[in-house]
Scaffold this active site. Sequence first.
Site, short mmCIF file in Angstrom:
data_model
loop_
_atom_site.label_atom_id
_atom_site.label_comp_id
_atom_site.label_asym_id
_atom_site.label_seq_id
_atom_site.Cartn_x
_atom_site.Cartn_y
_atom_site.Cartn_z
N ARG A 136 45.23 -18.55 2.92
CA ARG A 136 45.27 -18.20 1.50
C ARG A 136 46.44 -18.91 0.82
NH1 ARG A 136 44.85 -11.65 1.79
NH2 ARG A 136 46.80 -12.00 2.93
N ASP A 184 48.76 -19.38 11.04
CA ASP A 184 47.79 -19.27 12.11
C ASP A 184 46.59 -20.14 11.76
OD1 ASP A 184 46.62 -18.37 14.46
OD2 ASP A 184 45.57 -16.75 13.45
N HIS A 216 48.82 -14.10 16.78
CA HIS A 216 49.74 -14.85 15.92
C HIS A 216 51.09 -14.13 15.82
CE1 HIS A 216 50.69 -16.51 11.65
NE2 HIS A 216 51.37 -17.15 12.57
N ASP A 271 51.51 -12.90 3.70
CA ASP A 271 51.38 -13.91 2.64
C ASP A 271 50.80 -13.36 1.35
OD1 ASP A 271 48.80 -13.44 3.44
OD2 ASP A 271 48.27 -15.54 3.77
N ASP A 272 50.82 -12.04 1.18
CA ASP A 272 50.33 -11.44 -0.07
C ASP A 272 51.31 -10.38 -0.57
OD1 ASP A 272 49.94 -9.60 1.93
OD2 ASP A 272 47.81 -9.29 1.56
N ASP A 296 49.41 -2.91 14.46
CA ASP A 296 50.13 -1.90 13.68
C ASP A 296 49.76 -0.48 14.11
OD1 ASP A 296 47.59 -2.43 12.73
OD2 ASP A 296 48.12 -2.34 10.63
N SER A 317 41.34 -7.16 5.98
CA SER A 317 40.98 -5.74 5.89
C SER A 317 39.92 -5.50 4.83
CB SER A 317 42.22 -4.90 5.57
OG SER A 317 42.77 -5.27 4.32
#
Length: 442
Positions: free
Chosen positions: A115, A144, A188, A210-211, A287, A318
């Site tokens: 992204r 990744d 990753h 990255d968000d 997680d 997700s």
Amino acid sequence: MRRCPFDYRYLLLLTVVPFIYIQMRLFTTQSQYADRLADAIEAETQCTRQTRLLIDQISTQQGRIVSLEEEKKRQDEECRQLRALVQDLERRGVQKLVGDVQAPVAAVVVMACNRADYLERTIKSILKYQSPVASKYPLFVSQDGSDPHVKSKALSYDQLTYMQHLDYEPVHTERSGELIAYYKIARHYKWALDQLFYKHKFSRVIILEDDMEISPDFFDYFAAGAALLDRDKSIMAISSWNDNGQRQFVHDPYVLYRSDFFPGLGWMLSRSTWDELSPKWPKAYWDDWLRLKENHKGRQFIRPEVCRTYNFGEHGSSLGQFYKKYLEPIKLNDVQVDWKSMDLSYLEEDKYVKHFADLLKKATPIHGSDAILKSSNIEGDVRILYRDQSDFEDIATQFGIFEEWKDGIPRTAYKGVVVFWYQTKKRVFFVGPDSLQQLGIS
């Protein structure tokens, strides 16, 4: 005329003797050739058997050869990245920074994949506040895969170091219908954290995705958290996230909490903790794996009341789960808190139980149904007892906070207690059936 007295029998005898001799020699020669031919056939048969055996051995080792070739590719790529990293460090003079008296507080790594537009927004948010403290928080982007737009975007910034994880191993999910992405993400994370802790020798790492955007006091917050992390081994990680950090449920940017639930979404851990986690890192869902009691082993996490990160990633692995209801309304802190002057000793394990119990004691107990109505009619903080997970979910739904549990623990809970602000006027405490006993409240 006189006839010659010659007996033809002698002539015949002279002819027969050489013929017999020649036949005997031919028989002897044929026998020798037959023996040699038999030996040659036997040798050929043995050679054929050996050839087949070698073919079988080669076939057996073919998979291993392919695996070794892929490993060589990975090692070659890793060497290339390390050479590029050394050149990058030399070019930017980071070697001098490493030699300075003041070591970095933590490396900051942005986990990226495909992204590029999200990554750009995240990097810009980080650099806005990281530039003045860049020596304390070296910035890395770990990609990744090989998306060219992400790689190009990361390499366009001189202020960061780019890492690339190229994974050639096939993914085998444990259950049908699972998304492969969760398995690749777990691989990753392990690779990137191994790189930063073991190859680059950082003592702490802050993990971002990255968000995400960060708050103005993000780095000061983690500097204060690093001191806590070092002196209190009952703290497993420092997080910048509050699952119930929506605007309507938060009020005080100065308040921090301990939690038994791993928040994620912008967090810091130490090398000693990674030494423990790395060898047993899960294949997927890392997680949720950290939220299992068998892995956090009673250790807790520091979280803020007001989030220091904001997640804008509606589209990702997700598939936008919970985004509209829980992520989009999150309040990102906009107050420049002076964490250096803050006394955070109340968060240490031996002091926090009393600190939190004192807050809970001041809250007015509420019983029965219509919890929202009763809360509205009471001045000051309130506490609501829930009987079990089902009862908790019913009450949480009424107020609109996260109902989800993991391994018997509600999101954000400390000793079964979930706290949030209601109408920015009062705190509401959801209290578990044995929470008061754990906190020493009679």
